[in-house]
Design an enzyme around this catalytic site. Sequence first.
Site, mmCIF file in Angstrom:
data_model
loop_
_atom_site.group_PDB
_atom_site.id
_atom_site.type_symbol
_atom_site.label_atom_id
_atom_site.label_comp_id
_atom_site.label_asym_id
_atom_site.label_seq_id
_atom_site.Cartn_x
_atom_site.Cartn_y
_atom_site.Cartn_z
ATOM 1 N N LYS A 29 0.838 -1.198 0.000
ATOM 2 C CA LYS A 29 0.000 0.000 0.000
ATOM 3 C C LYS A 29 0.876 1.252 0.000
ATOM 4 C CE LYS A 29 -1.394 1.898 3.667
ATOM 5 N NZ LYS A 29 -1.975 2.236 4.979
ATOM 6 N N ARG A 34 2.404 5.921 -3.074
ATOM 7 C CA ARG A 34 3.504 6.828 -3.443
ATOM 8 C C ARG A 34 3.684 6.862 -4.953
ATOM 9 N NH1 ARG A 34 4.384 5.574 1.726
ATOM 10 N NH2 ARG A 34 5.687 6.905 3.059
ATOM 11 N N SER A 184 3.372 11.710 13.098
ATOM 12 C CA SER A 184 3.288 10.923 11.869
ATOM 13 C C SER A 184 4.396 11.308 10.899
ATOM 14 C CB SER A 184 1.939 11.116 11.175
ATOM 15 O OG SER A 184 1.906 10.409 9.958
ATOM 16 N N GLU A 347 3.975 0.066 12.370
ATOM 17 C CA GLU A 347 2.748 -0.440 11.751
ATOM 18 C C GLU A 347 2.585 -1.947 11.931
ATOM 19 O OE1 GLU A 347 4.101 -1.054 7.111
ATOM 20 O OE2 GLU A 347 3.350 0.888 7.754
ATOM 21 N N ARG A 422 -5.449 -3.453 11.086
ATOM 22 C CA ARG A 422 -4.401 -4.218 11.780
ATOM 23 C C ARG A 422 -4.908 -4.796 13.106
ATOM 24 N NH1 ARG A 422 -0.425 -3.880 8.262
ATOM 25 N NH2 ARG A 422 0.015 -1.881 7.257
#
Length: 466
Positions: A29, A34, A184, A347, A422
Amino acid sequence: MEDMTQADLWPAPTATGRLDAVVAVPGSKSLSNRYLVLAAMGNKPVDILGLLRSRDTELMMDALRALGVICAVDGQDPAHVTVTPPVDGVFNGDVDIYCGLAGTVMRFVPPMALYADGPVRFDGDGQAYQRPMGPLLDGLEQLGARIVYEGEAGHLPFTVFPPASFPENPHGEAAQVRIDSSSSSQFVSGLLLAASRLPDGVTLRHEGHSLPSMPHIRMTMEDIAFAGGSVTFEAPATWRLRHRSLQLPSSVTVEPDLSNAAPFLGAALIAGGSVSVPHWPAHTTQPGGLLPMMLRAFGAEVSLDGMDVTDADALSTLDDHHAGVLTVRGTGAIHGLGEYDLSAAGEIAPSIAAIAVFADRPSSLVGIGHLRGHETDRLHALVTEIERVGSRASELADGIAIDPVPDSGLHGAVMETYADHRMATFAAMLGLRIPGIEVVDVQTTRKTIPDFTGMWQAMLDQNAPA
């Protein structure tokens, strides 16, 4: 927890034997989105092969289409998308963009609005309103944009009004932007992906107390260079991006999503046996590339094309573009990690936490305080759900501590997912050894894995011979 009907619950399957599975993981992803942005920032069509087709990438393509970018899906191969940017390089203004709960959309697309011919409004899922956006939007204001908030400042929904023009510095000095990206790394990545068009480039400085997920920023830097950009990093936290016209090659291929491989590879430790993932890159900028050594620390045997991942000499013989078969074998024991820094790959913390629930001693996963600002407060969610099945866990200032109990002390439960993909895969991992686990809204996994439940059952159906 809200009342759920039986139809809303997915019974997580329990492993009935040792695994002997091969799992083909869809595209990354992080790389997919990107590449979509960089292709849109170019001036010629780009064929993207192996693109992940999931909710997040669909939201990204819809956002780019609103801006006037053509994203054409191959009718024979849905993972083949041709991206054609606007002829004049100017994006459509006076449009609305829906971000859903996709961090890469809400953080990567607003900087593109700098080059639109009118204001661009951004909105998203209700839960997205809790995700921080302020530092990114502060950066856009420093570049001349005007931001109008419709709700809480620093959060969705908002409108970006692009600057009428970018003044050129007579001395050729880059624009100066200072932000706090502690919550972030996507704030840095979003600005860098769009800033090559600025007349004199940009000098971007992070001024916060910490900087999470540097591998994701390194991925962004490498992808910008791949598209012909020039970005350099100066310690402790400064990026210098020169003015360049970006253009990806006419055809690019997306690597498998290595973070999405974590639940499947972790299953080899929890259920026993082996799980292999093909097309694993020997060298990668994905944070999931750190996963083999993490699983090794738990006690797994991990090899790439038969070579032990700890054999640096053997692995050094592989070229930069080599991709092979990564195999993880459970040895029958799962060792607690003690204090383990996950800051570079936060993550995959939910998958690591799921394995730690079955370990022989405690694990403290640290360096992940920023996970409180992800799709949900993942630290609180992990502690809540670990305790829900009878184990012990607690929040730390920058992570979680897991104090495992014997399997006999664990029990089934209805597990919440908090609209977080997740957390859903985390619950599925626990279900491998804890009978009676039911998962709320498992389809939230479509965010990054279009058919997680089908892939999970197919893995379990590949049992090792008795």
